[in-house]
Design a protein around this motif. Structure first.
Motif, short mmCIF file in Angstrom:
data_model
loop_
_atom_site.label_atom_id
_atom_site.label_comp_id
_atom_site.label_asym_id
_atom_site.label_seq_id
_atom_site.Cartn_x
_atom_site.Cartn_y
_atom_site.Cartn_z
N ASN A 1 0.82 -1.22 0.00
CA ASN A 1 0.00 0.00 0.00
C ASN A 1 0.85 1.27 0.00
N GLU A 2 2.07 1.15 0.51
CA GLU A 2 2.98 2.30 0.52
C GLU A 2 3.63 2.51 -0.85
N PHE A 3 3.56 1.50 -1.69
CA PHE A 3 4.13 1.60 -3.04
C PHE A 3 3.07 1.13 -4.06
N PRO A 4 1.98 1.87 -4.21
CA PRO A 4 0.85 1.39 -5.03
C PRO A 4 1.19 1.15 -6.49
N HIS A 5 2.17 1.88 -7.00
CA HIS A 5 2.49 1.72 -8.43
C HIS A 5 3.25 0.43 -8.72
N LEU A 6 3.59 -0.31 -7.67
CA LEU A 6 4.22 -1.62 -7.86
C LEU A 6 3.18 -2.74 -7.95
N ILE A 7 1.91 -2.41 -7.68
CA ILE A 7 0.85 -3.41 -7.74
C ILE A 7 0.78 -3.98 -9.16
#
Length: 362
Positions: A58-64
């Protein structure tokens, strides 16, 4: 806790291997850079898995979902770099190009998602039933595992076909790759089964942890145990070890290249079915590593390719001027099986031995 430690170790080891092969490629084996870039890419994948496994996505959403793209890339990239590293003769079908297209298809398919804002990406996670066998995450995981299995299986078969033509100690380094590929295939089968039994984060974590362990084991064999060869060299090869550690001078390379060419032009020497890398290296008075280096730089081809080409030339002459059977000719020119002889002959001439004989004696 243990999982995070193993993933962190896999990440660090991937970076280490990347640096190892990168600096090995300086003035020595340029194609070592292929392996270097692969392990740098793998370290990015490991970092993404570590973030996912630690629950900080959630702290790095663009890695989803980016981890899925990395997952689709690993197998075809690995297949490409190891065949380049060992200079395995090219196939007429661009198999690596086809498999590398699969990650591109995934990227295009998921393009709308990757263009979403970070908040929308986080929101999408709450809609996924990760523990459902038919959930999006589990389906992608299964697809990646199946895809990786078939790519690695083809790479393993390709290695076995090439290495099986020669004695066991020819391209011993390649046999280390092949053994680890076999272990990886077994692991992938196990992971596919786990996806059906324990779908979701558990199955993903198990597969990622297993791959980290595989990387650690591979690193041990490739970087540490490989050093044993240097210690096992005869005293008269001590000078050649220096060349393993540094750039082989052009004059020295040309001298050794001419000596190697002379050896391979010796028919009795070339057609010996027990010909191996160690024997050639001993004849040249250098190490196996340096022998491969000399061959690659002097001929622009691997030792396997050169031996195959020269043996097939002798086979072509025999097919045109003798009545020996195909099997007898194959054995006479140094191949250890009829199937290997026919396959290599067809790869180099686009004809089977029978077709070649018929064409040139009709």
């Amino acid at each position: 806790m243990i999982g995070s430690i193993l993933l962190s170790a896999g990440f660090i080891q991937s970076l280490f291997l990347g640096l190892y092969f990168f600096f090995q490629g300086e003035g020595k084996k340029e194609y070592s850079r292929y392996l270097a870039f692969f392990f740098f890419f793998l370290s990015l994948s490991m970092a993404c898995n570590l973030i996912y496994y630690s629950g900080n996505l959630n702290e790095f959403p663009h890695l989803i979902k980016l981890g899925y793209f990395f997952g689709f890339c690993i197998a075809p990239l690995f297949s490409f770099v190891v065949t380049q590293y060992f200079l395995i003769p090219k196939e007429r079908i661009n198999w690596e190009g086809f498999t590398l297209g699969i990650p591109v298809v995934f990227l295009i398919y998921q393009a709308p998602f990757f263009l979403l804002s970070g908040e929308d990406k986080i929101l999408s996670l709450t809609k996924i039933q990760s523990k459902d066998i038919f959930s999006e995450t589990n389906i992608y995981q299964i697809l990646i595992l199946f895809f990786s299995f078939f790519v690695f299986l083809r790479t393993y078969i390709r290695f076995q076909m090439e290495m099986g033509q020669f004695s066991k100690d020819l391209y011993w380094e390649g046999r280390i790759f092949a053994k680890y590929l076999f272990l990886l295939l077994i692991w992938l089968c196990f992971c596919i089964l786990i996806c059906f039994i324990l779908p979701g984060k558990i199955s993903e974590s198990i597969s990622n942890l297993g791959f980290s362990i595989w990387i650690l084991g591979f690193a041990w064999h490739r970087v540490y145990l490989d050093k044993k060869e240097s210690h096992d060299l005869p005293n008269n090869q001590s000078e050649s070890v220096k060349y393993q550690k540094s750039y082989l001078p052009e004059i020295q390379m040309m001298e050794l290249g001419k000596k190697l060419e002379s050896l391979l032009d010796d028919k009795e020497f070339l057609l010996d079915g027990d010909l191996n890398l160690s024997f050639i290296a001993n004849k040249l008075g250098i190490s196996s590593h340096t022998t491969s280096q000399v061959c690659n730089r002097y001929f622009g081809k691997s030792l396997i390719e050169i031996i195959q080409e020269k043996r097939i030339e002798h086979a072509k002459y025999a097919l045109k001027h003798s009545d020996e059977t195909i099997l007898r000719i194959g054995f006479d020119v140094g191949f250890n099986s009829k199937n290997s002889f026919i396959r290599v002959f067809k790869e180099l001439t686009q004809l089977t031995p029978s077709e070649y004989r018929k064409k040139h004696r009709s």
